[in-house]
Write a protein that holds these residues in place. Sequence first.
Motif, PDB file in Angstrom:
ATOM      1  N   LYS A 230      -5.623   9.751   4.588  1.00  0.00           N
ATOM      2  CA  LYS A 230      -4.487   8.910   4.979  1.00  0.00           C
ATOM      3  C   LYS A 230      -4.253   7.816   3.956  1.00  0.00           C
ATOM      4  N   ALA A 231      -5.344   7.216   3.460  1.00  0.00           N
ATOM      5  CA  ALA A 231      -5.233   6.151   2.464  1.00  0.00           C
ATOM      6  C   ALA A 231      -4.674   6.680   1.148  1.00  0.00           C
ATOM      7  N   LEU A 232      -5.093   7.877   0.770  1.00  0.00           N
ATOM      8  CA  LEU A 232      -4.594   8.484  -0.472  1.00  0.00           C
ATOM      9  C   LEU A 232      -3.087   8.721  -0.391  1.00  0.00           C
ATOM     10  N   ARG A 233      -2.627   9.203   0.752  1.00  0.00           N
ATOM     11  CA  ARG A 233      -1.187   9.452   0.921  1.00  0.00           C
ATOM     12  C   ARG A 233      -0.403   8.141   0.897  1.00  0.00           C
ATOM     13  N   ALA A 234      -0.937   7.125   1.576  1.00  0.00           N
ATOM     14  CA  ALA A 234      -0.250   5.821   1.612  1.00  0.00           C
ATOM     15  C   ALA A 234      -0.223   5.197   0.225  1.00  0.00           C
ATOM     16  N   HIS A 235      -1.299   5.346  -0.528  1.00  0.00           N
ATOM     17  CA  HIS A 235      -1.374   4.790  -1.880  1.00  0.00           C
ATOM     18  C   HIS A 235      -0.319   5.415  -2.783  1.00  0.00           C
ATOM     19  N   GLN A 236      -0.206   6.739  -2.730  1.00  0.00           N
ATOM     20  CA  GLN A 236       0.780   7.418  -3.567  1.00  0.00           C
ATOM     21  C   GLN A 236       2.200   7.055  -3.148  1.00  0.00           C
ATOM     22  N   ALA A 237       2.416   6.928  -1.844  1.00  0.00           N
ATOM     23  CA  ALA A 237       3.749   6.550  -1.353  1.00  0.00           C
ATOM     24  C   ALA A 237       4.127   5.149  -1.836  1.00  0.00           C
ATOM     25  N   ALA A 238       3.150   4.235  -1.848  1.00  0.00           N
ATOM     26  CA  ALA A 238       3.419   2.873  -2.317  1.00  0.00           C
ATOM     27  C   ALA A 238       3.754   2.868  -3.801  1.00  0.00           C
ATOM     28  N   LEU A 239       3.027   3.663  -4.593  1.00  0.00           N
ATOM     29  CA  LEU A 239       3.299   3.742  -6.029  1.00  0.00           C
ATOM     30  C   LEU A 239       4.676   4.345  -6.291  1.00  0.00           C
ATOM     31  N   ASP A 240       5.013   5.392  -5.549  1.00  0.00           N
ATOM     32  CA  ASP A 240       6.314   6.045  -5.728  1.00  0.00           C
ATOM     33  C   ASP A 240       7.461   5.102  -5.382  1.00  0.00           C
ATOM     34  N   ALA A 241       7.246   4.253  -4.368  1.00  0.00           N
ATOM     35  CA  ALA A 241       8.303   3.330  -3.939  1.00  0.00           C
ATOM     36  C   ALA A 241       8.608   2.290  -5.005  1.00  0.00           C
ATOM     37  N   MET A 242       7.636   2.021  -5.879  1.00  0.00           N
ATOM     38  CA  MET A 242       7.823   1.010  -6.925  1.00  0.00           C
ATOM     39  C   MET A 242       8.477   1.580  -8.175  1.00  0.00           C
ATOM     40  N   LYS A 243       8.664   2.889  -8.227  1.00  0.00           N
ATOM     41  CA  LYS A 243       9.176   3.516  -9.438  1.00  0.00           C
ATOM     42  C   LYS A 243      10.705   3.584  -9.447  1.00  0.00           C
ATOM     43  N   SER A 244      11.268   3.573 -10.660  1.00  0.00           N
ATOM     44  CA  SER A 244      12.697   3.801 -10.864  1.00  0.00           C
ATOM     45  C   SER A 244      12.887   4.168 -12.321  1.00  0.00           C
ATOM     46  N   PRO A 245      13.952   4.890 -12.655  1.00  0.00           N
ATOM     47  CA  PRO A 245      14.194   5.238 -14.067  1.00  0.00           C
ATOM     48  C   PRO A 245      14.290   4.005 -14.952  1.00  0.00           C
ATOM     49  N   GLN A 246      14.897   2.943 -14.432  1.00  0.00           N
ATOM     50  CA  GLN A 246      15.045   1.714 -15.218  1.00  0.00           C
ATOM     51  C   GLN A 246      13.684   1.079 -15.504  1.00  0.00           C
ATOM     52  N   ARG A 247      12.813   1.071 -14.507  1.00  0.00           N
ATOM     53  CA  ARG A 247      11.478   0.500 -14.712  1.00  0.00           C
ATOM     54  C   ARG A 247      10.664   1.364 -15.677  1.00  0.00           C
ATOM     55  N   ASP A 248      10.798   2.678 -15.546  1.00  0.00           N
ATOM     56  CA  ASP A 248      10.080   3.567 -16.458  1.00  0.00           C
ATOM     57  C   ASP A 248      10.516   3.329 -17.903  1.00  0.00           C
ATOM     58  N   GLU A 249      11.819   3.148 -18.103  1.00  0.00           N
ATOM     59  CA  GLU A 249      12.339   2.908 -19.449  1.00  0.00           C
ATOM     60  C   GLU A 249      11.842   1.564 -19.980  1.00  0.00           C
ATOM     61  N   ALA A 250      11.870   0.544 -19.127  1.00  0.00           N
ATOM     62  CA  ALA A 250      11.400  -0.783 -19.541  1.00  0.00           C
ATOM     63  C   ALA A 250       9.911  -0.750 -19.883  1.00  0.00           C
ATOM     64  N   ASN A 251       9.124  -0.043 -19.076  1.00  0.00           N
ATOM     65  CA  ASN A 251       7.685   0.055 -19.335  1.00  0.00           C
ATOM     66  C   ASN A 251       7.404   0.803 -20.629  1.00  0.00           C
ATOM     67  N   ALA A 252       8.193   1.853 -20.888  1.00  0.00           N
ATOM     68  CA  ALA A 252       8.002   2.632 -22.115  1.00  0.00           C
ATOM     69  C   ALA A 252       8.272   1.770 -23.347  1.00  0.00           C
ATOM     70  N   ILE A 253       9.326   0.974 -23.284  1.00  0.00           N
ATOM     71  CA  ILE A 253       9.659   0.097 -24.411  1.00  0.00           C
ATOM     72  C   ILE A 253       8.595  -0.982 -24.581  1.00  0.00           C
ATOM     73  N   ARG A 254       8.107  -1.540 -23.475  1.00  0.00           N
ATOM     74  CA  ARG A 254       7.073  -2.564 -23.561  1.00  0.00           C
ATOM     75  C   ARG A 254       5.795  -1.986 -24.176  1.00  0.00           C
TER      76      ARG A 254
END
Length: 261
Positions: A230-254
């Motif tokens: 249950k904790a593993l599923r909740a952890h992955q769901a929390a990480l997925d909720a924080m993601k977005s294409p814009q954030r991925d692009e910003a992180n890649a540039i950083r």
Amino acid sequence: RPKHKRACKERAAELRDEILFKQPEGSHLGDCPICCLPMPLDRNVSTLQTCCSKIICPGCDFNDLRRAKELQVGGEAYGKCAFCRYPVPKKAEDFITNIMKRAEVKDPIALYQMGVNRRDEGDYSGAFQYLTKAADLGDAQAHYDLSCFYHNGLGVKKDKKKEVYHMEQAAIEGHVLARNNLGCVEEENGRMERAAKHWIIAVNLGHSHSLDAVKSCYRQGFVSKEDLAKALRAHQAALDAMKSPQRDEANAIRDYMKSRK
């Protein structure tokens, strides 16, 4: 009479635990005020807007910088706050002035930032005063920093009781580092079931370091297979909720800019 006092203390401890071990809906950082996605747990990748005390996620900050570059006028970027559209300060002293103005009207984020500034200058007594004011207004990060002050004896005498109190206040508001540290405190005291509860709450909010602790608890028999899954599923769901294409692009540039240094 002694039995009554003991019963009252036990009931008070039970009520405190009900509050302490309640799963927060999100981290203390909340959602980005622009894209409304949960903020990354690493506060260092986000940007504080000193004009309005809003903290902007890296994706929205990157998009705003890109838009400002596209709107360059006379070779100078047209910079405005991504949230309130107030002109971005051009000088370092202007950033400090903005923070001081908001601190004067008891803005908890500005008060916290003033405390950080004083701490970085080596003025631990002044930092403690600002952090205390921010904590009194409910700032979780200020509570966490105060726990560190009491742990290290910065500007105050070391006090384990007060350290744990501020750590608990921060954890209740969703501060994952405070929650992880509480798990470590309980582990040191030999109360592994309580430690596991703290770590699971942090994992549910997306804290990866606490996940290693939960896995260790599972191997030792303090966490069931079902609770781990249950904790593993909740952890992955929390990480997925924080993601977005814009954030991925910003992180890649950083990351690219860091590799160039």
